[in-house]
Design an enzyme around this catalytic site. Structure first.
Site: not given
Ligand SMILES: NC(=O)c1ccc[n+]([C@@H]2O[C@H](COP(=O)([O-])OP(=O)(O)OC[C@H]3O[C@@H](n4cnc5c(N)ncnc54)[C@H](O)[C@@H]3O)[C@@H](O)[C@H]2O)c1
Length: 254
Positions: A37, A55-56, A132, A145, A149
């Site tokens: 992360d 960073d990804v 997503s 986004y 996705k």
């Molecule tokens: N929460 C939802 O309702 C939901 C729904 C559909 C999809 N998603 C997807 O699930 C995944 C996780 O989301 P979440 O809700 O747990 O969010 P979150 O914000 O709790 O977690 C996301 C994590 O990704 C990390 N991150 C961001 N940019 C980064 C980078 N460049 N390199 C490495 N790490 C990085 C952040 O620091 C964070 O820890 C995401 O891809 C999001 O799009 C979430």
């Protein structure tokens, strides 16, 4: 259950939300886990796993985290590409740089992660990409986004096709509304929370652990014949596009 005993796993976005839940479940099921992360503080809160700040969107950093995993634990059996976020803005008035930033993180981040993970994986390994529901359902102000996705869903199929030669399976999960810091703005009494929940058959947001379970299934041996597909995990949100006909269908006969 100890389905992941003696397995090595890498989780991107492992410092928070869905990634943290997947990491915790992997640890509980016996895996050696590396969480990647950009959030060093968030990584520090996770227990039982190694952590790498990376960073990804940076190919060298992703390659380094994968190399660290192999150096530390000898191999990589399962990878979960979860890192993601969004900058909002409408098609006409939004910021062009925000659009590029979101697509770079969401789509190119998954590409780079898959690329470097697959290079070190042995036959029998598996990758799960978090897409997503917005791959299927548009979200106002989030064209970057949703398009990215949708790209992750197709990228997953393409990667599964190419990585079949290496014996690596690749699948995607399309979560609906999951309660994490990413969605906090929509939830917890916000103005549109009720609207959201009336569209979800389960009538509630999901818990991050409810994504972790399906993710571990897809990367595990019970899914050995599941490849190149995507699993919608949304409490029945995608199926509610039709108007609510209950008042009509359940109306007493005249
Ligand atoms: N929460 C939802 O309702 C939901 C729904 C559909 C999809 N998603 C997807 O699930 C995944 C996780 O989301 P979440 O809700 O747990 O969010 P979150 O914000 O709790 O977690 C996301 C994590 O990704 C990390 N991150 C961001 N940019 C980064 C980078 N460049 N390199 C490495 N790490 C990085 C952040 O620091 C964070 O820890 C995401 O891809 C999001 O799009 C979430």
């Amino acid at each position: 259950m100890q389905r992941y005993r003696d397995k090595v796993a890498l989780v991107t976005g492992g410092a928070s939300g869905i990634g943290a839940a997947i990491g915790a479940r992997l640890v509980a099921e016996g895996a050696s886990v590396v969480l990647l992360d950009i959030d060093e503080v968030g990584l520090g809160r996770q227990q039982g796993a190694e952590t790498v700040v990376a960073d990804v969107t940076d190919s060298t950093q992703v390659a380094g985290a994968v190399a660290h995993t192999v150096e530390r634990f000898g191999r990589l059996d399962a990878a979960f590409n979860v890192a993601g976020s969004a900058r909002f803005g409408t098609v006409v008035d939004g910021d062009e740089e925000d659009w590029r930033w979101t697509v770079d993180l969401v789509l190119r981040g998954v590409y780079l992660s898959t690329r470097h993970e697959a290079r070190v994986m042995a036959p029998g390994s598996a990758i799960v990409n978090i897409s997503s529901l917005n791959a299927h359902v548009p979200l106002y102000g989030a064209s970057s986004y949703a398009a990215a996705k949708a790209g992750v869903e197709m990228f997953t199929k393409n990667a599964a096709l190419e990585l079949g030669d290496r014996g690596i399976r690749v699948n995607a999960i399309l979560p609906g509304l999951i309660r994490t810091p990413l969605t906090a703005g929509f939830m917890d009494g916000g103005p549109i929370e009720k609207d959201f929940l009336t569209r979800i058959v389960a009538a509630r947001a999901g818990d991050p652990d409810e994504i972790a379970g399906p993710a571990l299934f897809l990367a595990g041996e019970d899914a050995s014949y599941v490849n190149g597909t995507s699993l919608v995990v949304d409490g029945g949100w995608e199926i509610t596009n039709y108007p609510d006909l209950r008042p009509v269908v359940n109306a007493p006969a005249p």
